[in-house]
Design a protein around this motif. Structure first.
Motif, PDB file in Angstrom:
ATOM      1  N   ARG A 189      38.829  32.459  41.927  1.00 10.90           N
ATOM      2  CA  ARG A 189      39.584  31.284  42.314  1.00 10.90           C
ATOM      3  C   ARG A 189      40.579  31.611  43.164  1.00 10.90           C
ATOM      4  O   ARG A 189      40.694  31.080  44.323  1.00 10.90           O
ATOM      5  CB  ARG A 189      40.037  30.666  40.948  1.00 10.90           C
ATOM      6  CG  ARG A 189      39.470  29.603  40.407  1.00 10.90           C
ATOM      7  CD  ARG A 189      40.442  28.876  39.372  1.00 10.90           C
ATOM      8  NE  ARG A 189      39.796  28.429  38.314  1.00 10.90           N
ATOM      9  CZ  ARG A 189      39.760  28.709  37.039  1.00 10.90           C
ATOM     10  NH1 ARG A 189      40.901  29.535  36.783  1.00 10.90           N
ATOM     11  NH2 ARG A 189      39.176  28.238  36.117  1.00 10.90           N
ATOM     12  N   GLU A 190      41.225  32.818  43.038  1.00  7.88           N
ATOM     13  CA  GLU A 190      42.500  33.314  43.810  1.00  7.88           C
ATOM     14  C   GLU A 190      41.911  33.540  45.039  1.00  7.88           C
ATOM     15  O   GLU A 190      42.363  33.433  45.991  1.00  7.88           O
ATOM     16  CB  GLU A 190      42.994  34.402  42.779  1.00  7.88           C
ATOM     17  CG  GLU A 190      44.202  35.060  43.821  1.00  7.88           C
ATOM     18  CD  GLU A 190      44.648  36.254  43.152  1.00  7.88           C
ATOM     19  OE1 GLU A 190      45.328  37.126  43.799  1.00  7.88           O
ATOM     20  OE2 GLU A 190      44.851  36.397  41.829  1.00  7.88           O
ATOM     21  N   ALA A 191      40.854  34.293  45.121  1.00  9.39           N
ATOM     22  CA  ALA A 191      40.252  34.822  46.525  1.00  9.39           C
ATOM     23  C   ALA A 191      39.955  33.670  47.269  1.00  9.39           C
ATOM     24  O   ALA A 191      40.107  33.583  48.364  1.00  9.39           O
ATOM     25  CB  ALA A 191      39.258  35.989  46.262  1.00  9.39           C
ATOM     26  N   LEU A 192      39.125  32.636  46.626  1.00 11.62           N
ATOM     27  CA  LEU A 192      38.642  31.477  47.434  1.00 11.62           C
ATOM     28  C   LEU A 192      39.717  30.597  47.841  1.00 11.62           C
ATOM     29  O   LEU A 192      40.030  30.100  49.131  1.00 11.62           O
ATOM     30  CB  LEU A 192      37.941  30.569  46.588  1.00 11.62           C
ATOM     31  CG  LEU A 192      37.394  29.391  47.202  1.00 11.62           C
ATOM     32  CD1 LEU A 192      36.627  29.567  48.549  1.00 11.62           C
ATOM     33  CD2 LEU A 192      36.486  28.430  46.162  1.00 11.62           C
ATOM     34  N   ALA A 193      40.989  30.604  47.119  1.00 11.79           N
ATOM     35  CA  ALA A 193      42.170  29.723  47.511  1.00 11.79           C
ATOM     36  C   ALA A 193      42.856  30.685  48.345  1.00 11.79           C
ATOM     37  O   ALA A 193      43.298  30.025  49.641  1.00 11.79           O
ATOM     38  CB  ALA A 193      42.908  29.729  46.439  1.00 11.79           C
ATOM     39  N   LYS A 245      29.182  31.445  38.614  1.00 15.06           N
ATOM     40  CA  LYS A 245      28.614  30.383  38.259  1.00 15.06           C
ATOM     41  C   LYS A 245      29.394  29.040  38.040  1.00 15.06           C
ATOM     42  O   LYS A 245      29.576  27.783  37.967  1.00 15.06           O
ATOM     43  CB  LYS A 245      27.423  30.264  37.356  1.00 15.06           C
ATOM     44  CG  LYS A 245      26.366  31.151  37.899  1.00 15.06           C
ATOM     45  CD  LYS A 245      25.004  31.241  36.870  1.00 15.06           C
ATOM     46  CE  LYS A 245      25.311  31.415  35.659  1.00 15.06           C
ATOM     47  NZ  LYS A 245      23.852  31.606  34.967  1.00 15.06           N
ATOM     48  N   GLN A 246      30.691  29.552  37.122  1.00  6.57           N
ATOM     49  CA  GLN A 246      31.659  28.707  36.517  1.00  6.57           C
ATOM     50  C   GLN A 246      32.499  28.044  37.764  1.00  6.57           C
ATOM     51  O   GLN A 246      32.692  26.767  38.007  1.00  6.57           O
ATOM     52  CB  GLN A 246      32.789  29.690  35.602  1.00  6.57           C
ATOM     53  CG  GLN A 246      32.073  30.026  34.442  1.00  6.57           C
ATOM     54  CD  GLN A 246      32.842  30.906  33.441  1.00  6.57           C
ATOM     55  OE1 GLN A 246      33.745  31.608  34.130  1.00  6.57           O
ATOM     56  NE2 GLN A 246      32.658  30.889  32.281  1.00  6.57           N
ATOM     57  N   LEU A 247      32.765  29.020  38.872  1.00  5.30           N
ATOM     58  CA  LEU A 247      33.637  28.480  39.890  1.00  5.30           C
ATOM     59  C   LEU A 247      32.572  27.628  40.538  1.00  5.30           C
ATOM     60  O   LEU A 247      33.237  26.498  41.137  1.00  5.30           O
ATOM     61  CB  LEU A 247      34.073  29.854  40.608  1.00  5.30           C
ATOM     62  CG  LEU A 247      34.889  29.353  41.999  1.00  5.30           C
ATOM     63  CD1 LEU A 247      35.999  28.729  41.493  1.00  5.30           C
ATOM     64  CD2 LEU A 247      34.917  30.641  42.855  1.00  5.30           C
ATOM     65  N   VAL A 258      41.678  38.707  49.575  1.00  4.89           N
ATOM     66  CA  VAL A 258      41.127  39.644  48.655  1.00  4.89           C
ATOM     67  C   VAL A 258      42.199  39.150  47.402  1.00  4.89           C
ATOM     68  O   VAL A 258      43.150  39.134  47.623  1.00  4.89           O
ATOM     69  CB  VAL A 258      41.340  41.326  48.752  1.00  4.89           C
ATOM     70  CG1 VAL A 258      41.244  42.001  47.665  1.00  4.89           C
ATOM     71  CG2 VAL A 258      40.742  41.474  49.956  1.00  4.89           C
ATOM     72  N   SER A 259      41.537  39.063  46.240  1.00  2.03           N
ATOM     73  CA  SER A 259      42.422  38.666  44.986  1.00  2.03           C
ATOM     74  C   SER A 259      43.455  39.726  44.806  1.00  2.03           C
ATOM     75  O   SER A 259      43.364  41.175  45.017  1.00  2.03           O
ATOM     76  CB  SER A 259      41.605  38.641  43.693  1.00  2.03           C
ATOM     77  OG  SER A 259      40.852  39.630  43.531  1.00  2.03           O
ATOM     78  N   ALA A 312      37.840  40.642  43.857  1.00  5.57           N
ATOM     79  CA  ALA A 312      37.003  39.420  44.490  1.00  5.57           C
ATOM     80  C   ALA A 312      37.308  39.345  45.870  1.00  5.57           C
ATOM     81  O   ALA A 312      39.024  39.710  46.190  1.00  5.57           O
ATOM     82  CB  ALA A 312      37.066  38.219  43.775  1.00  5.57           C
ATOM     83  N   THR A 313      36.682  38.909  46.784  1.00  2.00           N
ATOM     84  CA  THR A 313      36.759  38.510  48.245  1.00  2.00           C
ATOM     85  C   THR A 313      36.270  37.376  48.474  1.00  2.00           C
ATOM     86  O   THR A 313      35.124  37.258  48.065  1.00  2.00           O
ATOM     87  CB  THR A 313      36.493  39.884  48.993  1.00  2.00           C
ATOM     88  OG1 THR A 313      34.830  39.964  48.849  1.00  2.00           O
ATOM     89  CG2 THR A 313      37.228  41.147  48.737  1.00  2.00           C
ATOM     90  N   ALA A 314      36.852  36.732  49.478  1.00  2.00           N
ATOM     91  CA  ALA A 314      36.253  35.463  50.056  1.00  2.00           C
ATOM     92  C   ALA A 314      36.291  35.299  51.439  1.00  2.00           C
ATOM     93  O   ALA A 314      37.514  35.656  51.849  1.00  2.00           O
ATOM     94  CB  ALA A 314      36.890  34.191  48.970  1.00  2.00           C
TER      95      ALA A 314
END
Length: 122
Positions: free
Chosen positions: A18-22, A46-48, A106-107, A112-114
């Motif tokens: 979530r944090e990386a996506l945000a 899958k949850q995200l 990056v989180s 995590a990265t997005a």
């Protein structure tokens, strides 16, 4: 079509994704999420995807290896053949003329990265 590419470690949490996506710009306007095929079934991802109401596009590792990315991680390059799984997955899923509109974020825990790409679709 906007797609978020996500790269992450095996021990990633939903909060880190979530944090990386945000940090990359958030889920607004996205058509899908994408990652390397062997991680597409990870429960936190899958949850995200469920939270955001988005499908997950699984991108084969050999496809990711053929994509040049602005960000370059030596470890990721050695393992996947591309500098950023998040950037390469976003570009691959957004279509042949896709461009990054948000490079790898990056989180804080670095699990995590997005990245977000925009294109004409597959």
């Amino acid at each position: 079509m906007k797609v978020a590419g996500l790269g992450f470690r095996q021990d990633v949490t939903l909060a880190s994704l979530r944090e990386a996506l945000a940090a990359a710009g958030g889920a607004d306007g996205l058509a899908a999420m994408a990652t390397v095929s062997d991680k597409a079934d990870a429960e936190p991802l899958k949850q995200l995807a469920r939270e955001c109401g988005l499908p997950i596009k699984a991108i084969p590792a050999d496809v990711l290896a053929s994509i040049e990315t602005p960000m370059q991680s030596k470890l990721v390059t050695e393992k996947f053949g591309t500098g950023s799984v998040a950037e390469a997955a976003a570009l691959a899923a957004a279509g042949p003329r896709a461009r990054l509109i948000a490079t790898r974020a990056v989180s804080q825990d670095r699990t995590a990265t997005a990245a977000i790409a925009e294109g004409d679709g597959p």
